[in-house]
Scaffold this active site. Structure first.
Site, short mmCIF file in Angstrom:
data_model
loop_
_atom_site.label_atom_id
_atom_site.label_comp_id
_atom_site.label_asym_id
_atom_site.label_seq_id
_atom_site.Cartn_x
_atom_site.Cartn_y
_atom_site.Cartn_z
N LYS A 89 24.56 18.24 44.16
CA LYS A 89 25.97 18.24 44.58
C LYS A 89 26.76 17.14 43.87
O LYS A 89 27.92 17.35 43.47
CB LYS A 89 26.05 18.08 46.09
CG LYS A 89 25.49 19.27 46.87
CD LYS A 89 25.49 19.02 48.37
CE LYS A 89 24.93 20.22 49.12
NZ LYS A 89 24.85 19.99 50.58
N SER A 94 26.18 22.64 55.50
CA SER A 94 26.68 21.45 54.81
C SER A 94 28.18 21.47 54.57
O SER A 94 28.74 20.49 54.10
CB SER A 94 25.94 21.27 53.48
OG SER A 94 26.18 22.37 52.64
#
Length: 792
Positions: A735, A692
């Protein structure tokens, strides 16, 4: 051609090879290698692996010399720690194991003596001379060989040595090999085995081996005599048992043993009153009849009695009555937990279906989220709402299957598994079972507990769950199972498939403030004997604790900091302070010390090459800085920061994309042959992995190569491809919360993750700008500071 291929192709008679003047020395630990012997050695040290690799490329001969002391972990033996006499070993085959060891098949050929050592690095090498093994045909030697063979035959019969060893000794013709093979089976100490290999004369060697063989034979004969004596003692005890049985029968005829009769009578009354399943009643009545025939002094009596007690203590048909009031359930959940709207909605739907269909074999809920977000307390709230008993089973670190299914009654001290024990503890057959930390189950040689849970958590199978101890089917279909976990990756696929995953992403700052005001303050006031007249912690102070003293997805550390303030105030009261203590933000350092966490963005010196990524961890999300630096070189790429393989591949893919699209990025292609790049992810002691960070890596590298600055108020996540696509990633909610905690209000996310953003509460998304690029080019347009070129 690989080393293993060369191992397979070379076939040479080792006995025909001449001993070279120098040999690489492979130290042996805990045993002596004799001429004529051959077996595999496992090699783990790097120096020994290097020795084997070099030997396979040469004549395949190594010196095998024992060490004088046992090797400790990480220790390499010095020349002074080795004996001077050993054998020449010939390497036949090399196999590399999955654990990184070398499995080497070696046979011993000649005896050698080390004259002196020539090298120590990268491994020991020594000058050697061959010790001749001269064979003489004499009557004395033949007599010694005959004695050794006869004595060894007796030893094989008395001990656990395989019968094939006798045939092998009889088939050998070389007296040296016979002596060394027999010696290897005598379980001598290393010092004694070394003394034997250092003997040079054949008659002296055979005499020494015969002497050691006779000692071993005498020990084996003595052990055999002791075994016979012990067997006789066992026979006497068995005879005593039968006599006691007869004595019990005589007492019965005389009307004695009334105490035993009273105990059996009480058990019969309990069986008659207890509500049991049909199978359980048959088993317990059969076991009671068996108990009547066992002497109370026999160990079997207590085993049988405990088994009956377990059956009678279990709630086979005892259930609590559910009270499913959805309105009250919603109030209870709101009272116990702030926020978590999606989770509460799913629980209320689950309870609603239960109310409509009482015998429903519904899904097993699994709450997944970081520590401290309320997974365990949710299970307690469900139990209280349904008026059911609550049982928590901690599965963290459980490695034995018997912990779930129990031990068979044949084992001493056997008990049922945790499932049956918890049912007994609950006192009903329909409690709420919380299987806590199901992601931390382990497995080893004792079995796989997660496999045992497959039957427990399958509504189609758990109605006939069988514990090894009870060996009776117990109906678990009425039990409501709820599991909790921090991460999903470690849960085996079949077990995960039996559960419905409900994710808890963590709390926002507003939610943490509300939780502290509604729950934590009152709880800690009570725990420290304080009242609202003694202490007040304003909202601004709580916000400071959240931002500057804790960094977590849940509220456990926040509760600890509030507890520390309460302890400090309690100490002031004991010292004589009176009146109400209001802890303002500027007073917090008096109780907790200096601020622990500062905004990460403000702590960075911003410029080209620095980008802000987003990462997921088992304890919530966090921001991740990607730093790139440029220097003169030849096109090399250095990666640091304890990165995993996937993250390293992301950096390599990012550089490949930049080089292949240099024209579009307005970068001179020739520059790559004159520079080296270094990508570093700070907090280098913490392992990092995953794809990611791909978008952040591209932005960081383009920024440093083109001299463009990445916007400091933007954070990004997403996997990249060589074609320039931005692929979706997981952990979006965690996140986003991490970015908000760091003060970042503009995020770059993959376009396919837009659906995950919509699941985040609207009040959290308010004021946050989301960009959803399809390609890396679009992501760069969002991330880089606008300068001369409007396309970047």
């Amino acid at each position: 051609m690989t080393t293993e291929e060369k191992t397979q192709k070379k076939t040479v008679d080792p006995s025909s090879l001449q001993v070279p003047e120098s040999l690489p020395i492979l130290p042996l630990h805990g045993f002596v290698f004799y001429p004529g012997m051959g077996f595999p050695l496992q090699i783990g040290s790097e120096s020994s692996k290097k020795l084997i690799d070099d030997a396979l490329l040469g004549d395949r001969m190594v010196g095998l010399v024992p060490g004088r002391k046992e090797k400790t972990t990480g220790e390499e033996l010095d020349p002074d720690d080795l004996y001077r006499v050993g054998v020449v070993g010939y390497i036949h085959k090399l196999t590399k194991t999955d654990e990184g060891y070398y499995q080497v098949l070696i046979s011993g050929t000649r005896k050698i003596e080390i004259v002196d050592f020539l090298e120590k690095d990268p491994y020991l090498r020594a000058r050697v001379v061959e010790i001749p093994m001269e064979i003489r045909e004499e009557k004395k030697i033949e007599a010694l060989l005959l004695n050794i063979r006869n004595q060894f035959k007796k030893l094989v019969k008395l001990t656990q040595l395989p019968p094939e060893m006798e045939a092998t000794v009889n088939a050998l013709s070389d007296p040296f090999h016979i002596a060394y093979l027999v010696t290897s089976q005598l379980n001598l100490k290393v010092e004694d085995e070394q003394k034997i290999i250092e003997i040079r004369g054949l008659d002296e060697l055979l005499h020494k081996v015969a002497l050691e063989l006779n000692k071993r034979l005498e020990t084996a004969e003595m052990s055999d005599e002791l075994q016979k004596t012990m067997k006789k003692d066992m026979d006497d005890k068995q005879r005593e048992f039968f006599l006691r049985q007869q004595l019990q029968a005589i007492r019965k005829e005389l009307g004695e043993g009334d105490e035993d009769k009273v105990e059996v009578k009480e058990l019969k009354e309990r069986i008659a009153e207890k509500k049991l399943s049909e199978e359980a009643r048959k088993v317990v009545e059969k076991e009671l009849n068996r108990l009547e025939r066992i002497s109370p002094s026999s160990p079997e009596y207590s085993v049988s009695r405990n088994y009956i007690d377990w059956i009678l203590d279990l709630p086979w048909l005892d259930s609590t009555i559910d009270t499913l009031d959805l309105n009250q359930a919603e109030k209870d959940l709101d009272k116990d937990h702030y926020g978590l709207k999606k989770i509460k909605k799913r629980i209320l739907e689950f309870l609603a279906v239960r109310k409509l269909k009482e015998d429903m074999h519904g899904p097993i809920l699994c709450f997944v989220g970081p520590p401290g977000v309320g997974k365990t307390s949710l299970g307690q709230s469900i139990a209280r709402t349904m008026n059911r008993k609550f049982v928590r089973i901690a599965l963290g670190g459980v490695r034995d299957e018997a912990e779930i299914r129990g031990h068979r009654r044949t084992y001493i001290g056997a008990l049922p598994g945790r499932i049956i024990q918890s049912v007994k503890k609950a006192g009903s057959n329909n409690p709420v079972f919380l299987l806590d930390e199901v992601d931390k189950l382990g497995n080893d040689f004792r079995g796989d507990p997660s496999s045992a849970l497959l039957e427990v958590l399958d509504p189609e199978q758990n109605s006939t769950f069988t514990d090894h101890y009870l060996d009776i089917e117990f109906d678990l279909s009425k039990v409501m199972f709820i599991a909790t976990a921090n991460i999903l990756d470690t849960i085996p696929g079949p077990l995960r498939d039996r559960m419905e995953i409900v994710e808890l992403s963590g709390y926002t700052e507003q939610e943490k403030v509300a939780i502290a005001q509604r729950h934590l303050l009152a709880k800690q006031f009570e725990a420290h004997a304080l009242t609202e007249d003694d202490l007040e912690i304003p909202q601004e102070t709580i916000e400071l604790l959240i931002r500057s003293y804790t960094r977590e997805a849940g509220v456990r550390n926040l509760e600890r900091e509030i507890a520390a303030i309460c302890r400090g105030v309690a100490a002031e009261i004991v010292r004589g302070r009176t009146g109400k203590r209001v802890v303002a933000p500027e007073d917090v350092h008096d109780f907790l010390g200096p601020i622990r966490y500062f905004p990460e963005i403000k702590a960075r010196t911003w410029g080209p090459g620095l980008a802000t990524g987003l990462a997921w961890t088992p304890v919530g999300g966090q921001i991740l800085f990607i730093e790139s630096s440029i220097m003169k070189g030849k096109g090399g790429l250095t990666l640091t920061g304890k990165l995993g393989e996937v993250m390293k591949e992301s950096a390599t893919a990012a550089l490949t994309y930049i080089r292949s699209h240099a024209d579009q990025l307005h970068i001179d292609e020739d520059v790559f042959s004159t520079i080296d790049l270094h990508v570093h992810v700070p907090e280098g002691a913490i392992p990092k992995d995953g794809p990611s960070a791909g978008v952040a890596m591209v932005c960081s590298l383009v920024s440093v190569i083109a001299g463009r600055t990445v916007r400091p108020d933007v954070a990004m996540t997403g996997e990249i491809t060589l074609r320039g696509d931005v692929l979706p990633v997981g952990g979006i909610a965690e996140k986003v919360l991490a970015a908000l905690r760091a003060g970042i209000r503009e995020l770059i996310l993959p376009v396919l993750n837009e659906k995950d953003v919509l699941e985040i509460p609207e009040d959290v998304r308010e004021g946050v700008v989301f960009h959803y690029p399809h390609t890396i080019q679009e992501a760069l347009n969002y991330a880089l500071v606008k300068e001369d070129n409007p396309e970047l």
